[in-house]
Design a protein around this motif. Structure first.
Motif, short mmCIF file in Angstrom:
data_model
loop_
_atom_site.label_atom_id
_atom_site.label_comp_id
_atom_site.label_asym_id
_atom_site.label_seq_id
_atom_site.Cartn_x
_atom_site.Cartn_y
_atom_site.Cartn_z
N ARG A 29 -48.57 52.65 29.75
CA ARG A 29 -49.68 51.83 30.25
C ARG A 29 -49.51 51.59 31.74
N VAL A 84 -49.69 49.56 34.95
CA VAL A 84 -49.65 48.11 35.16
C VAL A 84 -49.74 47.73 36.63
N ARG A 90 -54.26 43.25 35.77
CA ARG A 90 -54.42 42.66 34.45
C ARG A 90 -55.12 43.63 33.49
N LYS A 91 -55.96 44.50 34.05
CA LYS A 91 -56.75 45.38 33.17
C LYS A 91 -56.49 46.85 33.44
N GLU A 92 -56.99 47.37 34.56
CA GLU A 92 -56.91 48.81 34.80
C GLU A 92 -56.57 49.12 36.26
N ARG A 149 -60.94 58.07 31.60
CA ARG A 149 -59.61 57.54 31.30
C ARG A 149 -58.62 58.70 31.22
N GLU A 170 -52.81 54.55 29.02
CA GLU A 170 -53.69 53.39 28.90
C GLU A 170 -53.84 52.72 30.27
N GLY A 171 -55.01 52.14 30.50
CA GLY A 171 -55.21 51.33 31.70
C GLY A 171 -55.29 52.12 32.99
N LEU A 172 -55.71 53.38 32.95
CA LEU A 172 -55.78 54.20 34.16
C LEU A 172 -56.98 55.13 34.09
N ARG A 173 -57.83 55.05 35.10
CA ARG A 173 -58.97 55.96 35.23
C ARG A 173 -58.90 56.64 36.59
#
Length: 415
Positions: A110, A112, A128-130, A370, A375-378
């Motif tokens: 993920r 961060v 906190r999100k992406e 994405r 997770e959490g990365l575009r």
């Protein structure tokens, strides 16, 4: 599906129809130069039986015309002026300048945060999100690889710990190969470094300050065309840029004379290049191989593009202004054309595809942008284009960002 986002982005001063927007932040206007070479080019196109269009971005792209420009009141209107500068006082926006991102930070798989260098200080930002990666077709794949996301074997070469094996990172690089014809002229409507040209440029400053018109509003590539190498093609595969100055090696080679030029670029090349790491040091530039003309058909299509462009340049309305052919005077046969293209073809600054969107084994991002397996990365830039588009990449890159906003919010917009 993406037309609503083009319209959302655009503030067109003249065109207001189903293909254009008038309320967006990106100002688009007609040329204000009044340069007669626009008409000379269009007349030459007519002499070659090429249709004329007043909108390359409407129902029909094929034909010759004058490019609209991203300007407001004769002044460049960049993406920063459209999207960033009006919002600098917002409490939820913090802009850091003179900062070089070193890597993306992960907790397992993920994202961060990011680590970046500012001056001599190494700083960390947590999210906190992406994390939204928008570093372009060269540095988005570079940053993914520096962060441990990429081809496992490539990462091991540089002793980078593997976060996720994603072999498509840095592959599938595409760009429009481009060839430039150049001519000297005595016509004073062109820009040049001759004494007369420099004097006229100085005098044009007064017109610009008073009327916001004339030479200093020029994007230089003022007119152009979208054409087909073969009539049976469903869409144009060539783009021409008629330039009101003599261009040699992207302007790095100076000629102290008046002149004009014409670019011809191949819009749908088959060749695929790559972006690789030179080292694990983020300050080292990536290794970029556009692989121009790697596919033999690209060279043959460029030969056809050369012939079509040369025909326009030698039509009476343009040839009457030609004093000297600077680059192609002795090019006579198809083999001569192939040789001069190999020697002089270059980039037209449209790199895409190195973090391509898709669902196959070589895709880097999914249809929601994405990163696969993370997770959490575009990734949100032109690197996500699976194939190269048939035109300039500036507005489409902003369209991608506009659509990404709705993806992040979970919204869907329809025309």
């Amino acid at each position: 599906d993406v037309l609503p986002y083009f319209r959302l982005n655009e503030h067109n001063e003249r065109l207001d129809n189903e293909y254009h927007g008038t309320d967006g932040p990106l100002w688009v206007s007609d040329s204000r130069t009044g340069n007669p070479f626009q008409d000379y080019f269009l007349d030459a196109a007519r002499e070659c039986d090429i249709p004329i269009t007043d909108d390359f971005n409407g129902a029909e792209q094929e034909g010759a015309g004058v490019f609209q420009v991203t300007q407001k009141d004769g002044e460049r209107w960049s993406s920063a002026r459209a999207y960033l500068f009006p919002h600098l006082d917002r409490k939820n926006l913090q802009v850091e300048t003179l900062a070089q991102v070193q890597r993306i930070l992960f907790d397992g798989k993920r994202a961060v945060g990011v680590e970046f260098k500012q001056g001599k200080q190494l700083r960390t930002l947590r999210v906190r999100k992406e994390v939204l990666l928008s570093a372009g077709a060269f540095q988005s794949p570079q940053l993914l690889m520096l962060s441990g996301v990429g081809d496992m074997e490539e990462l091991k070469k540089h002793n980078i710990p593997v976060v996720h094996h994603l072999p498509g990172v840095g592959k599938n690089l595409q760009d429009h190969p481009d060839f430039i014809f150049g001519y000297t002229t005595d016509n004073p409507a062109t820009f040049g470094l001759s004494p007369g040209g420099m004097w006229r440029a100085l005098m044009a400053m007064a017109t610009y300050r008073k009327e916001r018109r004339g030479l200093w509003t020029s994007n230089f590539a003022e007119a152009g065309a979208f054409l087909k190498t073969r009539p049976e093609l469903s869409a144009p595969d060539l783009q021409l840029h008629m330039v009101t100055a003599l261009v040699d090696d992207h302007g790095r080679k100076m000629h102290f004379t008046q002149g004009y030029s014409c670019h011809v670029c191949l819009l749908r090349p088959r060749s695929r290049g790559s972006v690789q790491l030179a080292s694990a040091n983020p300050d080292d530039l990536p290794l970029i191989d556009p692989a121009f003309l790697d596919d033999p058909q690209d060279l043959e299509d460029m030969v056809e593009g050369y012939k079509i462009t040369q025909k326009i340049m030698e039509a009476p309305s343009l040839k009457r202004w030609m004093k000297k052919d600077m680059f192609t005077e002795n090019v006579k046969t198809d083999d001569d054309i192939r040789d001069v293209i190999r020697q002089r073809a270059d980039t037209v600054y449209h790199p895409v595809g190195s973090c391509k969107m898709g669902t196959d084994e070589h895709a880097v991002v999914d249809p929601q942008l994405r990163v696969h397996g993370i997770e959490g990365l575009r990734v949100i830039d032109a690197s996500i284009m699976p194939t190269l588009i048939g035109g300039n990449t500036n507005a489409p890159a902003m369209m991608i960002a506009e659509k990404a906003v709705d993806m992040i919010r979970g919204n869907s917009r329809v025309a």
